[in-house]
Design an enzyme around this catalytic site. Structure first.
Site, PDB file in Angstrom:
ATOM      1  N   GLY A  33      78.200  81.130  48.921  1.00  8.94           N
ATOM      2  CA  GLY A  33      79.470  81.685  48.458  1.00  8.94           C
ATOM      3  C   GLY A  33      80.531  81.734  49.543  1.00  8.94           C
ATOM      4  N   GLY A  35      83.100  79.907  49.642  1.00  9.11           N
ATOM      5  CA  GLY A  35      84.384  79.801  48.941  1.00  9.11           C
ATOM      6  C   GLY A  35      84.868  81.162  48.475  1.00  9.11           C
ATOM      7  N   LYS A 204      65.235  90.001  57.161  1.00  7.34           N
ATOM      8  CA  LYS A 204      64.955  89.178  58.334  1.00  7.34           C
ATOM      9  C   LYS A 204      66.246  88.635  58.950  1.00  7.34           C
ATOM     10  CE  LYS A 204      60.492  89.454  58.475  1.00  7.34           C
ATOM     11  NZ  LYS A 204      59.879  90.175  59.609  1.00  7.34           N
ATOM     12  N   THR A 205      66.406  88.835  60.244  1.00  7.14           N
ATOM     13  CA  THR A 205      67.640  88.404  60.904  1.00  7.14           C
ATOM     14  C   THR A 205      67.493  87.054  61.610  1.00  7.14           C
ATOM     15  OG1 THR A 205      67.120  89.450  63.011  1.00  7.14           O
ATOM     16  CG2 THR A 205      68.239  90.814  61.376  1.00  7.14           C
ATOM     17  N   CYS A 397      90.978  69.707  25.477  1.00  8.17           N
ATOM     18  CA  CYS A 397      90.935  68.291  25.852  1.00  8.17           C
ATOM     19  C   CYS A 397      90.016  67.520  24.900  1.00  8.17           C
ATOM     20  CB  CYS A 397      90.557  68.132  27.320  1.00  8.17           C
ATOM     21  SG  CYS A 397      91.237  66.611  28.011  1.00  8.17           S
ATOM     22  N   LEU A 398      88.777  67.216  25.308  1.00 10.56           N
ATOM     23  CA  LEU A 398      87.867  66.551  24.372  1.00 10.56           C
ATOM     24  C   LEU A 398      87.709  67.399  23.104  1.00 10.56           C
ATOM     25  CD1 LEU A 398      85.855  64.270  23.771  1.00 10.56           C
ATOM     26  CD2 LEU A 398      84.103  65.643  24.894  1.00 10.56           C
ATOM     27  N   GLN A 401      90.535  66.623  20.884  1.00  5.58           N
ATOM     28  CA  GLN A 401      90.390  65.290  20.295  1.00  5.58           C
ATOM     29  C   GLN A 401      89.373  65.318  19.153  1.00  5.58           C
ATOM     30  OE1 GLN A 401      89.425  62.821  23.734  1.00  5.58           O
ATOM     31  NE2 GLN A 401      91.488  63.002  24.579  1.00  5.58           N
ATOM     32  N   ARG A 478      92.139  60.468  29.701  1.00  5.16           N
ATOM     33  CA  ARG A 478      92.683  59.121  29.529  1.00  5.16           C
ATOM     34  C   ARG A 478      93.180  58.852  28.117  1.00  5.16           C
ATOM     35  NH1 ARG A 478      88.472  57.947  32.858  1.00  5.16           N
ATOM     36  NH2 ARG A 478      89.216  57.251  34.886  1.00  5.16           N
ATOM     37  N   HIS A 523      94.171  71.335  30.093  1.00  4.91           N
ATOM     38  CA  HIS A 523      93.115  72.291  30.489  1.00  4.91           C
ATOM     39  C   HIS A 523      93.743  73.623  30.909  1.00  4.91           C
ATOM     40  CE1 HIS A 523      89.583  69.600  30.601  1.00  4.91           C
ATOM     41  NE2 HIS A 523      90.471  68.664  30.876  1.00  4.91           N
ATOM     42  N   GLU A 525      92.413  76.393  31.309  1.00  8.42           N
ATOM     43  CA  GLU A 525      91.530  77.225  32.146  1.00  8.42           C
ATOM     44  C   GLU A 525      91.895  77.170  33.629  1.00  8.42           C
ATOM     45  OE1 GLU A 525      90.665  74.494  30.494  1.00  8.42           O
ATOM     46  OE2 GLU A 525      89.029  73.372  31.439  1.00  8.42           O
TER      47      GLU A 525
HETATM   48  N1  GLN Z   1      87.182  61.977  27.613  1.00 10.66           N
HETATM   49  C1  GLN Z   1      88.445  62.397  27.096  1.00 10.66           C
HETATM   50  C2  GLN Z   1      89.589  61.602  27.701  1.00 10.66           C
HETATM   51  O1  GLN Z   1      89.414  61.014  28.759  1.00 10.66           O
HETATM   52  C3  GLN Z   1      88.648  63.877  27.322  1.00 10.66           C
HETATM   53  C4  GLN Z   1      88.725  64.227  28.766  1.00 10.66           C
HETATM   54  C5  GLN Z   1      88.584  65.704  29.013  1.00 10.66           C
HETATM   55  O2  GLN Z   1      88.132  66.437  28.151  1.00 10.66           O
HETATM   56  N2  GLN Z   1      88.933  66.146  30.186  1.00 10.66           N
HETATM   57  O3  GLN Z   1      90.652  61.572  27.158  1.00 10.66           O
END
Ligand code: GLN
Length: 570
Positions: A33, A35, A204-205, A397-398, A401, A478, A523, A525
């Site tokens: 950890g 980071g 233990k050190t 994203c995916l 889609q 993509r 994304h 997130e």
């Molecule tokens: N594979 C999909 C694309 O390239 C979705 C990519 C993703 O979810 N980051 O468009």
């Protein structure tokens, strides 16, 4: 918690000369950890009005983690400028306000790439190009590049474990930086492990001593030791470590396991880690203002309810692949004081026949980003179930889609609709590589990366979440929605609620009349923080909370009527 919040707004520390550096290294084992430790120190310094930045140095030879499998490397974190970076940058952004870019993450591969380009160009004027000084100079230059005039302290995390062959040039570079900049301008924090050996009933050190010995052999004497332990470390043990490793006793910090990473800054504050470092670096700063952070932890520790969110994906056995997503759901829960119980669902396991049994116990369903064909059919089944059973659904994203593909197939009746990612010759290609068709070539090939503007339509769920029409969100994909399908989906009720300003790209789709059904091509997130939960996650978790309340009420009603029936029968 003994640290109290100062409720005054954070005062800005006065500028005190050039940027100072805190170097964070790790010893004994990986995954300690580092980071989180770096991010927590930065968090405390920011709470004292200092301007910080963070940088991660990864010793591996890949140029960036963009092409590495999520199973190998965990999540690829995307910055505003579209850099595909190490997931530690996600921690840095969540714990601080530091704006991070490509310059904040380097790998050996990228350092070497730079050097080799120069070498081919003849920049070295016939000299022999060597690890020292050429690689180390390039490392020092990239560290100096983030230490801009507006930064007080730059925290530089060196990936890997001391003793690795790979990380040697980085350690040599930071050793030289101490020599060049002096002790007052550089501090070394070493994160190590102090294991508890059950058979002996002792901490233990020795591993820590060996790790520090290794570091000193390279010429680096740590100033602060962050000791990861399962429990607290006694005064005696701290004294022993201090004596053998030649650091002051206060500088031996016990980083005991905590139930949330967001508690680490408070644990560090209790042990005055920020104070010790500021004293070492001779920086005068106002007292900490941890009030907002402590208020957030209070919400985290005292939820008023719980929701179960199913993440239907393909890397579910390796949760690090969805690090930011998991955090963003937690942040969304903080908004409503709801604890989010994340249930990982392997997409491949979902079938039409069993979807009800597999998913009806969830308060929300989320299909995250992903690449490749595996699990797509299961995702489509989960999405269909969420749509028909009116369970809040969030597609990222995916997941956006597949949400649209499911709609085109099952609502618009175009059964063979697909994305050319999964069926290159698809006749009804709802998603395709628009950028390739348009001849766009950039750093990530045809990948759309980083922050893009998006315009929201008023009156939509998306607009209601954000409360404004113009937003910016980060991308990494993509394939794009094929606008020939505007008419089929909108005529059947789906709404396109977000588009790029030039209307080329569809960014958000949603379904009115459903409790919460939205998919976004970006994304979200990556931009969520514990102190600033992302509006889409906050709204989605809120909708899951509504479903949970009505399910609880329904359960109570049925229990009550069962009870009344039983009494009448008696
Ligand atoms: N594979 C999909 C694309 O390239 C979705 C990519 C993703 O979810 N980051 O468009």
């Amino acid at each position: 918690m003994t640290i109290s919040g100062n409720t005054n707004p954070t005062a800005r520390a006065e500028r005190q000369g050039p940027c100072k550096f805190i170097f964070v290294t790790g010893g004994v084992v990986s995954s300690l950890g580092k980071g989180i430790a770096a991010a927590s120190i930065a968090n405390l310094l920011e709470s004292r009005g200092l301007r910080v930045t963070l940088q991660k140095m990864d010793p591996y030879l890949n140029v960036d983690p963009g092409t590495m499998s999520p199973f190998q490397h965990g999540e690829v974190f995307v910055t505003e400028d579209g850099a595909e970076t190490d997931l530690d940058l996600g921690h840095y952004e969540r714990f601080t306000h530091a704006p991070l870019t490509q310059a904040n993450n380097w790998t050996s591969g990228r350092i070497y790439e730079k050097i080799l380009i120069k070498e081919r160009r003849g920049d070295y004027l016939g000299k022999t190009v060597q690890v020292i000084p050429h690689v180390t100079n390039e490392i020092k230059a990239s560290i100096q590049r983030v230490a801009t005039d507006d930064i007080d302290v730059a925290l530089i995390e060196i990936g890997g474990t001391v003793g690795d062959i790979e990380s040697l040039p980085f350690l040599e570079a930071i050793r030289q930086m101490r020599h060049e900049l002096g002790r007052d301008n550089t501090a070394f924090v070493h994160v190590t492990l102090v294991p508890y050996i059950a058979a002996a009933g002792e901490l233990k050190t020795k591993p820590t001593q060996h790790s520090v010995k290794e570091l000193r052999a390279i010429g680096i004497q740590p100033d602060v030791l962050v000791c990861r332990t399962e429990t607290d470390i006694s005064r005696e043990i701290k004294e022993k470590i201090a004596l053998f490793c030649d650091v002051s006793r206060e500088a031996v910090v016990a980083a005991r396991d905590v139930d949330s990473v967001y508690k680490v800054p408070v644990n560090f504050a209790e042990q005055q880690v920020d104070e010790i470092l500021l004293k070492h670096l001779r920086i005068d700063a106002p007292p900490r203002n941890l009030a907002p952070w402590l208020e957030m932890l209070e919400r985290l520790d005292h939820p008023s309810g719980e929701v179960a969110i199913g993440i239907v994906g393909k890397y579910v056995d390796y949760e690090d692949s969805y690090k930011s997503l998991k955090e963003a759901l937690l942040h969304g829960g903080l908004t409503h004081r709801l604890k989010v119980d994340v249930r990982w669902v392997e997409a491949e396991s979902i079938t039409a026949a069993e979807a009800h049994q597999q998913l009806s116990g969830l308060d929300g369903i989320l299909v995250p980003g992903g690449f490749g064909e595996r699990g797509i059919d299961g995702m489509l089944e989960a999405i269909r179930y969420a749509r028909e059973a009116k369970i809040p659904y969030f597609g990222i994203c995916l997941g956006m889609q597949t949400m649209v593909i499911e709609y085109v197939r099952n609502v618009c009746g175009i059964r063979d609709a697909h994305s050319t990612e999964f069926e290159p010759a698809a006749k009804n290609r709802v998603f395709f590589k628009l950028r390739e068709l348009k001849g766009v070539e950039d750093l990530g090939g045809t990948m759309r990366l980083g922050s893009w503007p998006c315009v929201l339509s008023p009156g939509t769920l998306a607009y209601q979440c954000y409360g404004k029409t113009r937003i910016e969100e980060r991308h990494r994909h993509r394939y794009e929605f094929n606008r020939e399908f505007d008419e089929p989906i909108t005529s059947k009720g789906m709404v396109i609620s977000g588009e790029t300003p030039d209307k080329t790209y569809v960014e958000i789709c949603e379904l009115p009349g459903h409790p919460w059904y939205l998919g976004c091509q970006f994304h979200p997130e990556f931009k969520s923080k514990p102190l600033e939960p992302h509006p889409l996650f906050a709204s989605f978790v809120g909708a899951a909370g509504v479903r949970r309340s009505s399910r609880d009420a329904e359960r109570r009603r049925s229990e009550e009527s069962q009870f009344l029936r039983a009494r009448a029968d008696a």
